[in-house]
Design an enzyme around this catalytic site. Structure first.
Site, mmCIF file in Angstrom:
data_model
loop_
_atom_site.group_PDB
_atom_site.id
_atom_site.type_symbol
_atom_site.label_atom_id
_atom_site.label_comp_id
_atom_site.label_asym_id
_atom_site.label_seq_id
_atom_site.Cartn_x
_atom_site.Cartn_y
_atom_site.Cartn_z
ATOM 1 N N GLY A 12 155.014 17.399 71.443
ATOM 2 C CA GLY A 12 155.190 16.950 70.068
ATOM 3 C C GLY A 12 156.624 16.803 69.615
ATOM 4 O O GLY A 12 156.904 16.859 68.419
ATOM 5 N N SER A 13 157.562 16.542 70.551
ATOM 6 C CA SER A 13 158.942 16.338 70.092
ATOM 7 C C SER A 13 159.043 15.052 69.266
ATOM 8 O O SER A 13 159.822 14.993 68.298
ATOM 9 C CB SER A 13 159.919 16.305 71.267
ATOM 10 O OG SER A 13 159.740 15.147 72.049
ATOM 11 N N ASN A 14 158.263 14.047 69.611
ATOM 12 C CA ASN A 14 158.261 12.822 68.798
ATOM 13 C C ASN A 14 157.568 13.035 67.465
ATOM 14 O O ASN A 14 157.985 12.481 66.441
ATOM 15 C CB ASN A 14 157.629 11.674 69.569
ATOM 16 C CG ASN A 14 158.593 11.110 70.586
ATOM 17 O OD1 ASN A 14 159.534 10.402 70.229
ATOM 18 N ND2 ASN A 14 158.395 11.467 71.855
ATOM 19 N N LYS A 64 133.080 8.761 74.595
ATOM 20 C CA LYS A 64 134.311 8.489 73.841
ATOM 21 C C LYS A 64 133.964 7.847 72.498
ATOM 22 O O LYS A 64 134.590 8.134 71.475
ATOM 23 C CB LYS A 64 135.221 7.558 74.653
ATOM 24 C CG LYS A 64 136.482 7.169 73.888
ATOM 25 C CD LYS A 64 137.373 6.248 74.677
ATOM 26 C CE LYS A 64 138.091 6.972 75.776
ATOM 27 N NZ LYS A 64 139.238 6.210 76.295
ATOM 28 N N MET A 87 147.655 11.136 75.112
ATOM 29 C CA MET A 87 147.384 10.761 76.497
ATOM 30 C C MET A 87 145.929 10.340 76.725
ATOM 31 O O MET A 87 145.288 10.788 77.678
ATOM 32 C CB MET A 87 147.769 11.925 77.411
ATOM 33 C CG MET A 87 149.245 12.227 77.375
ATOM 34 S SD MET A 87 150.249 10.783 77.834
ATOM 35 C CE MET A 87 151.882 11.506 77.876
ATOM 36 N N ARG A 88 145.429 9.517 75.825
ATOM 37 C CA ARG A 88 144.086 8.950 76.001
ATOM 38 C C ARG A 88 144.127 7.460 75.689
ATOM 39 O O ARG A 88 144.914 7.032 74.844
ATOM 40 C CB ARG A 88 143.085 9.603 75.044
ATOM 41 C CG ARG A 88 142.705 10.975 75.452
ATOM 42 C CD ARG A 88 141.696 11.578 74.494
ATOM 43 N NE ARG A 88 141.485 12.959 74.865
ATOM 44 C CZ ARG A 88 140.633 13.353 75.791
ATOM 45 N NH1 ARG A 88 139.855 12.483 76.396
ATOM 46 N NH2 ARG A 88 140.529 14.621 76.121
ATOM 47 N N ILE A 90 142.709 4.408 73.844
ATOM 48 C CA ILE A 90 141.963 4.214 72.601
ATOM 49 C C ILE A 90 140.804 3.251 72.870
ATOM 50 O O ILE A 90 140.991 2.193 73.474
ATOM 51 C CB ILE A 90 142.903 3.652 71.511
ATOM 52 C CG1 ILE A 90 144.049 4.635 71.234
ATOM 53 C CG2 ILE A 90 142.132 3.325 70.243
ATOM 54 C CD1 ILE A 90 143.639 5.992 70.721
ATOM 55 N N ASN A 104 151.806 2.443 69.714
ATOM 56 C CA ASN A 104 151.997 3.443 70.763
ATOM 57 C C ASN A 104 153.453 3.470 71.204
ATOM 58 O O ASN A 104 154.125 2.440 71.244
ATOM 59 C CB ASN A 104 151.108 3.098 71.965
ATOM 60 C CG ASN A 104 151.249 4.096 73.100
ATOM 61 O OD1 ASN A 104 151.209 5.312 72.875
ATOM 62 N ND2 ASN A 104 151.428 3.612 74.314
ATOM 63 N N HIS A 106 155.860 4.301 74.394
ATOM 64 C CA HIS A 106 155.757 4.408 75.854
ATOM 65 C C HIS A 106 157.147 4.617 76.464
ATOM 66 O O HIS A 106 158.086 3.893 76.111
ATOM 67 C CB HIS A 106 155.105 3.155 76.441
ATOM 68 C CG HIS A 106 154.864 3.304 77.907
ATOM 69 N ND1 HIS A 106 153.857 4.095 78.415
ATOM 70 C CD2 HIS A 106 155.547 2.820 78.984
ATOM 71 C CE1 HIS A 106 153.901 4.084 79.725
ATOM 72 N NE2 HIS A 106 154.909 3.321 80.104
HETATM 73 C C1 GAR Z 1 156.777 10.728 75.262
HETATM 74 O O1 GAR Z 1 157.785 10.547 76.218
HETATM 75 C C2 GAR Z 1 155.924 9.490 75.156
HETATM 76 O O2 GAR Z 1 156.638 8.308 75.334
HETATM 77 C C3 GAR Z 1 154.944 9.730 76.282
HETATM 78 O O3 GAR Z 1 154.617 11.083 76.174
HETATM 79 C C4 GAR Z 1 155.778 11.796 75.745
HETATM 80 C C5 GAR Z 1 155.378 12.759 74.659
HETATM 81 O O4 GAR Z 1 156.439 13.626 74.363
HETATM 82 N N1 GAR Z 1 153.787 8.874 76.159
HETATM 83 C C6 GAR Z 1 153.182 8.321 77.206
HETATM 84 O O5 GAR Z 1 153.524 8.516 78.358
HETATM 85 C C7 GAR Z 1 152.016 7.428 76.862
HETATM 86 N N2 GAR Z 1 151.577 6.719 78.011
HETATM 87 P P1 GAR Z 1 156.368 14.556 73.069
HETATM 88 O O6 GAR Z 1 155.016 15.275 73.100
HETATM 89 O O7 GAR Z 1 157.505 15.523 73.222
HETATM 90 O O8 GAR Z 1 156.520 13.660 71.870
#
Ligand code: GAR
Length: 188
Positions: A12-14, A64, A87-88, A90, A104, A106
């Site tokens: 969840g840093s984003n 789902k 990580m699912r 949709i 999303n 990526h």
């Molecule tokens: C992020 O790097 C995001 O781009 C990636 O998961 C990470 C989540 O980091 N998403 C994917 O790979 C989607 N296919 P976070 O939990 O620290 O935000």
């Protein structure tokens, strides 16, 4: 004031970057976090930020479709759903409920290196430039219309962990600024 719902699965840093950005923004507020893992660290981050959480155990539903129907029924009104490390894939139920309203993040320059391990795949391939993409979610895997991309150089001395750190730093800026731009342009 637009209403945003964040979907996340892990660290969840984003999410934290979005929460900090929108805590003081006149443009939008985060009205909920949806998480698919009861032990994900992102949940504590949402609680600390005072953002309501919805934890969905997909395994508790037969399909789902059933899980997504439950999510749609529980979500508060929202203008945009943001997948930030969710990580699912949709499914059609959520896509139909929020047409063109799911984006999303990526960690690679799509269409290169789609999937769950975009950073590791790009590093292993040996590319000299990778990056970050924000795109609209459609029925494919990481295939929707691209909204924003920023390149990240893979320097000779970098480990894969170093690259991940560089990618995350870019993500934390690109996702909020892209959402702000969508709002300012009237796209949502
Ligand atoms: C992020 O790097 C995001 O781009 C990636 O998961 C990470 C989540 O980091 N998403 C994917 O790979 C989607 N296919 P976070 O939990 O620290 O935000």
């Amino acid at each position: 004031m637009k209403r945003l719902i964040i979907f996340a699965s892990g660290t969840g840093s984003n999410f934290a970057a979005l929460a900090a950005h929108y805590a003081a923004s006149p443009l939008a507020q985060i009205v909920a976090l949806v998480c698919d893992h009861a032990d994900a660290p992102v949940l504590a981050k949402a609680e600390a930020a005072g953002i309501p959480t919805l934890t969905v155990d997909y395994k508790a539903y037969p399909t789902k479709r059933a899980a997504e129907q439950a999510i749609v029924a529980m979500l508060p009104p929202a203008d945009l759903l943001i997948l930030a490390g969710f990580m699912r894939i949709i499914g059609p139920t959520l896509l139909a409920a929020y047409p063109d309203r799911i984006i999303n993040l990526h960690p690679a320059l799509l269409p290169s290196f789609p999937g769950r391990t975009g950073i590791e795949d790009a590093y292993a391939y040996g590319v000299k430039v990778t990056g970050v993409t924000v795109h609209v979610v459609d029925a494919g895997i990481d295939s929707g219309r691209i909204l924003a991309q920023v390149p990240v150089a893979v320097l000779p001395h970098m480990s894969c962990a170093d690259l991940a750190t560089a990618i995350h730093a870019v993500e934390h800026r690109l996702l909020p600024t892209t959402v702000d731009r969508l709002i300012e342009e009237g796209a949502i």
